[in-house]
Design an enzyme around this catalytic site. Sequence first.
Site, PDB file in Angstrom:
ATOM      1  N   ARG A  38     -37.672  93.324  66.174  1.00 33.45           N
ATOM      2  CA  ARG A  38     -36.396  93.368  65.120  1.00 33.45           C
ATOM      3  C   ARG A  38     -36.577  93.901  63.606  1.00 33.45           C
ATOM      4  NH1 ARG A  38     -32.877  88.376  67.556  1.00 33.45           N
ATOM      5  NH2 ARG A  38     -31.612  89.513  69.231  1.00 33.45           N
ATOM      6  N   LYS A 199     -25.914  83.316  84.877  1.00 30.33           N
ATOM      7  CA  LYS A 199     -24.377  83.137  85.064  1.00 30.33           C
ATOM      8  C   LYS A 199     -23.711  84.222  85.165  1.00 30.33           C
ATOM      9  CE  LYS A 199     -23.812  80.154  81.670  1.00 30.33           C
ATOM     10  NZ  LYS A 199     -24.273  79.147  80.523  1.00 30.33           N
ATOM     11  N   GLY A 352     -31.734  89.805  75.543  1.00 30.15           N
ATOM     12  CA  GLY A 352     -33.111  89.399  75.206  1.00 30.15           C
ATOM     13  C   GLY A 352     -34.208  89.193  76.554  1.00 30.15           C
ATOM     14  N   GLY A 375     -25.907  88.906  72.797  1.00 30.70           N
ATOM     15  CA  GLY A 375     -24.289  89.083  73.022  1.00 30.70           C
ATOM     16  C   GLY A 375     -23.404  90.247  72.313  1.00 30.70           C
TER      17      GLY A 375
END
Length: 395
Positions: A38, A199, A352, A375
């Site tokens: 990053r 999920k 990620g 996200g």
Amino acid sequence: MAFDKASVRDAEVDGKRVLVRVDFNVPLDGQEVTDDTRIRAALPTIEYLTGAGAKVILCSHLGRPKGQVVPELSLAPAARRLSELTGKAVVMASDVGGEDSRAKADRLEPGGILLLENTRYEAGETDNDPELASRLAGLADIYVDDAFGAAHRAHASTAGVAGHLPAYAGLLLEKEVENLTSVAADPERPLVVVLGGSKVSDKVGVIDRFLEIADQILIGGAMCFPFFKAQGHTIGNSLCQDEDIPLAEDALRKAAAGRCELVLPTDLTLGREFSADTETEALAGTDVPDGWMGLDIGPQSASDYASRISTAGTVLWNGPMGAFELDPFAGGTRTVAEAVAAAPGFTVVGGGDSVAALVKFELTGDVDWVSTGGGASLELLEGKTLPGVAALNDR
């Protein structure tokens, strides 16, 4: 799709103080940055600004200190790593827009770099506190948002500051939005979307949107078990949230009525428990016996997915195919990662864990776009407006 926000390239920055929101939320081991991806991703914007004579003031969050000063979550290791990467001295402030920040910002020379302390040391950061936003804005003449990983949050250092200063997109933010939106807006066909992770509820927005856009959606990871349960298969001790089953049923119904093919694994690799030294078993079908859990897609499914990826015009991959961090269950993710890396089409990887898999298998350089946002990339792919992007000046 053209990016419609003002870019840092449109700003007059020579001699100006420029507050840049970066995403230095990096993993640390004590005082060492263990993955500087990053920080490297922010270099083009930082070097563009220092080269153009700007006085660069960086701010970022790190971890979740929840409004407290947590010394282990200081940005000092990131400042040291940035200094090594740029070959320039990076001055570190001990606060977030307070007295020390102001004094050091005042002394900054054109081409100089100052990094403020962790924005989440301030309780007002996550509440988008107007007082904190105004204090940060008081340090600078211009604001640049280059923190795509935080663009889905309306925080004081993102959407808040943008209300006080001329606000521009950094080079990374611009490329992230362009590359991720192009997958949905104007993909080369066939568009193959590979979704994994644990999920269905985390990815249901992406599944819904791409059932209308994609040619194929390939499902892997623990996400496949609610689909199997919905089809009446046994899943043994495999990970499956009850609330995910109706979401899977709904997706299967939509796929049956639409033109997008929703593809599930046809074989699995099982383990007795979630451990690298557990007993393992290859399962030719998808009915998991009692006492076992599915921890990876099987080799037949991995090979089928790889073959579909190899003929795609555009590939979007988000989420691993299994517990790739455990060697016996890394095969499916490795095969898919290698297929994405070798695919002739335009390839985009986000999330990620998928990025960690690319790093583990040393394939990062073979993908067209590796997103730094988890996200944020999911919300953008769902078609949502990101507050950090919406707050910037229009082009």
